[in-house]
Design a protein around this motif. Structure first.
Motif, PDB file in Angstrom:
ATOM      1  N   GLY A   9       4.445  -2.541 -10.888  1.00  0.00           N
ATOM      2  CA  GLY A   9       4.448  -2.072  -9.511  1.00  0.00           C
ATOM      3  C   GLY A   9       5.878  -1.982  -9.017  1.00  0.00           C
ATOM      4  O   GLY A   9       6.655  -2.923  -9.201  1.00  0.00           O
ATOM      5  N   ILE A  10       6.233  -0.866  -8.419  1.00  0.00           N
ATOM      6  CA  ILE A  10       7.591  -0.679  -7.905  1.00  0.00           C
ATOM      7  C   ILE A  10       7.508  -0.458  -6.408  1.00  0.00           C
ATOM      8  O   ILE A  10       6.861   0.493  -5.944  1.00  0.00           O
ATOM      9  CB  ILE A  10       8.286   0.515  -8.581  1.00  0.00           C
ATOM     10  CG1 ILE A  10       8.383   0.277 -10.095  1.00  0.00           C
ATOM     11  CG2 ILE A  10       9.675   0.741  -7.986  1.00  0.00           C
ATOM     12  CD1 ILE A  10       8.951   1.448 -10.877  1.00  0.00           C
ATOM     13  N   ALA A  34       5.083   2.222  -4.525  1.00  0.00           N
ATOM     14  CA  ALA A  34       4.752   2.090  -3.113  1.00  0.00           C
ATOM     15  C   ALA A  34       5.981   2.336  -2.259  1.00  0.00           C
ATOM     16  O   ALA A  34       7.094   1.932  -2.617  1.00  0.00           O
ATOM     17  CB  ALA A  34       4.199   0.696  -2.820  1.00  0.00           C
ATOM     18  N   GLY A  35       5.771   3.015  -1.140  1.00  0.00           N
ATOM     19  CA  GLY A  35       6.821   3.184  -0.147  1.00  0.00           C
ATOM     20  C   GLY A  35       6.563   2.256   1.023  1.00  0.00           C
ATOM     21  O   GLY A  35       5.844   1.267   0.905  1.00  0.00           O
ATOM     22  N   THR A  57      -0.325   1.672  -1.923  1.00  0.00           N
ATOM     23  CA  THR A  57       0.270   0.822  -0.910  1.00  0.00           C
ATOM     24  C   THR A  57       0.984  -0.343  -1.584  1.00  0.00           C
ATOM     25  O   THR A  57       0.738  -0.652  -2.762  1.00  0.00           O
ATOM     26  CB  THR A  57      -0.791   0.262   0.044  1.00  0.00           C
ATOM     27  OG1 THR A  57      -1.653  -0.626  -0.690  1.00  0.00           O
ATOM     28  CG2 THR A  57      -1.609   1.374   0.680  1.00  0.00           C
ATOM     29  N   ALA A  58       1.848  -1.008  -0.832  1.00  0.00           N
ATOM     30  CA  ALA A  58       2.558  -2.168  -1.379  1.00  0.00           C
ATOM     31  C   ALA A  58       1.575  -3.260  -1.790  1.00  0.00           C
ATOM     32  O   ALA A  58       1.747  -3.907  -2.828  1.00  0.00           O
ATOM     33  CB  ALA A  58       3.558  -2.704  -0.358  1.00  0.00           C
ATOM     34  N   LEU A  70      11.247  -4.959  -6.931  1.00  0.00           N
ATOM     35  CA  LEU A  70      11.706  -4.643  -5.585  1.00  0.00           C
ATOM     36  C   LEU A  70      12.896  -3.702  -5.693  1.00  0.00           C
ATOM     37  O   LEU A  70      13.986  -4.109  -6.090  1.00  0.00           O
ATOM     38  CB  LEU A  70      12.109  -5.910  -4.832  1.00  0.00           C
ATOM     39  CG  LEU A  70      11.068  -7.048  -4.804  1.00  0.00           C
ATOM     40  CD1 LEU A  70      11.607  -8.232  -4.020  1.00  0.00           C
ATOM     41  CD2 LEU A  70       9.746  -6.556  -4.218  1.00  0.00           C
ATOM     42  N   ALA A  71      12.680  -2.438  -5.353  1.00  0.00           N
ATOM     43  CA  ALA A  71      13.733  -1.417  -5.442  1.00  0.00           C
ATOM     44  C   ALA A  71      14.001  -0.849  -4.061  1.00  0.00           C
ATOM     45  O   ALA A  71      14.056   0.368  -3.866  1.00  0.00           O
ATOM     46  CB  ALA A  71      13.324  -0.323  -6.417  1.00  0.00           C
TER      47      ALA A  71
END
Length: 237
Positions: A9-10, A34-35, A57-58, A70-71
């Motif tokens: 997950g990014i 996710a944004g 979703t996050a 976490l980017a």
């Protein structure tokens, strides 16, 4: 959580997030991106820049991923879904950019690394710092097969040996050689202003840079301040 990393997950659909997504897809991982809002808002970007990744979703990324990266700009760390990340292995690839985040004293506090700050905000997650010190262009252009003479190294720092081991395997799967810098305290050796930050080098040279940190001007300053004052990590949450 098992030691196999199948789904990544990014959190962050910017240049770093999509570069990592492309690398992970190329390595055979399932990738969720996710944004800051609804998946539909980032779907065109994900489809264009990381085809094959799934916009979510996050909370969905945190729930389904074996590792969450976490980017995001570091200044947005307090927007992270604390409950959704409970118990998750979280890779902190964030940096403080004053142009984006503004001048923030909490990020310049030499008593703790910025990843310690993130860990304090996510007390029930398991944070490992990695992928922050090499630019996104160098990341994507630098992936090489195992054993390649020109393979780039990625440093990582985390408090739990088992978590460092999982992230090291992830680094290898994406095409890089992992170098363990130490615990989260040692994550300061990878932050902006250090010799490894922005370096595009192999494992031996990266290890030498990390070992030289205590003798640098910044390293001596950090040592002086940490020796004179207790950590401020407990004040971060």
């Amino acid at each position: 959580m098992g030691t196999d990393v199948r789904t990544i997950g990014i959190l962050g659909a910017g240049r770093l997030g999509t570069a990592l997504a492309r690398l992970a897809l190329a390595a055979g991982h399932r990738v969720l991106v996710a944004g800051s809002g609804e998946p539909a808002a980032i779907a065109p970007t994900v489809d264009l820049l990381a085809p094959g990744a799934v916009p979510v979703t996050a909370a969905e990324a945190a729930a389904a991923a074996d590792v969450v990266i976490l980017a995001l700009p570091l200044g947005r760390y307090r927007d992270l879904p604390v409950e959704a990340l409970r118990g998750r292995l979280v890779v902190d690839a964030m940096n403080h950019w004053w142009e984006t985040d503004g001048v923030r004293e909490e990020f310049a506090d030499p008593r703790r690394s910025t990843s310690e700050l993130v860990q304090a905000f996510l007390p029930d997650a398991r944070v490992v710092k990695a992928f922050n010190h090499v630019g996104y262009r160098d990341l994507e252009g630098g992936a090489r097969p195992a054993g390649a003479a020109d393979r780039t190294a990625i440093a990582l720092a985390g408090d739990r040996p088992e978590d460092r081991s999982v992230v090291a395997r992830l680094v290898r799967s994406l095409g890089f050689d992992p170098v363990v810098a130490g615990t989260l305290v040692d994550g300061v050796r990878l932050q902006p202003g250090t010799e490894p930050f922005g370096a595009y080098v192999g494992a031996g040279e990266l290890r030498a840079m990390l070992d030289r940190f205590p003798r640098t001007e910044l390293g001596r300053a950090v040592s002086r301040v940490r020796a004179a004052a207790p950590t401020a990590s407990g004040d971060a949450a």
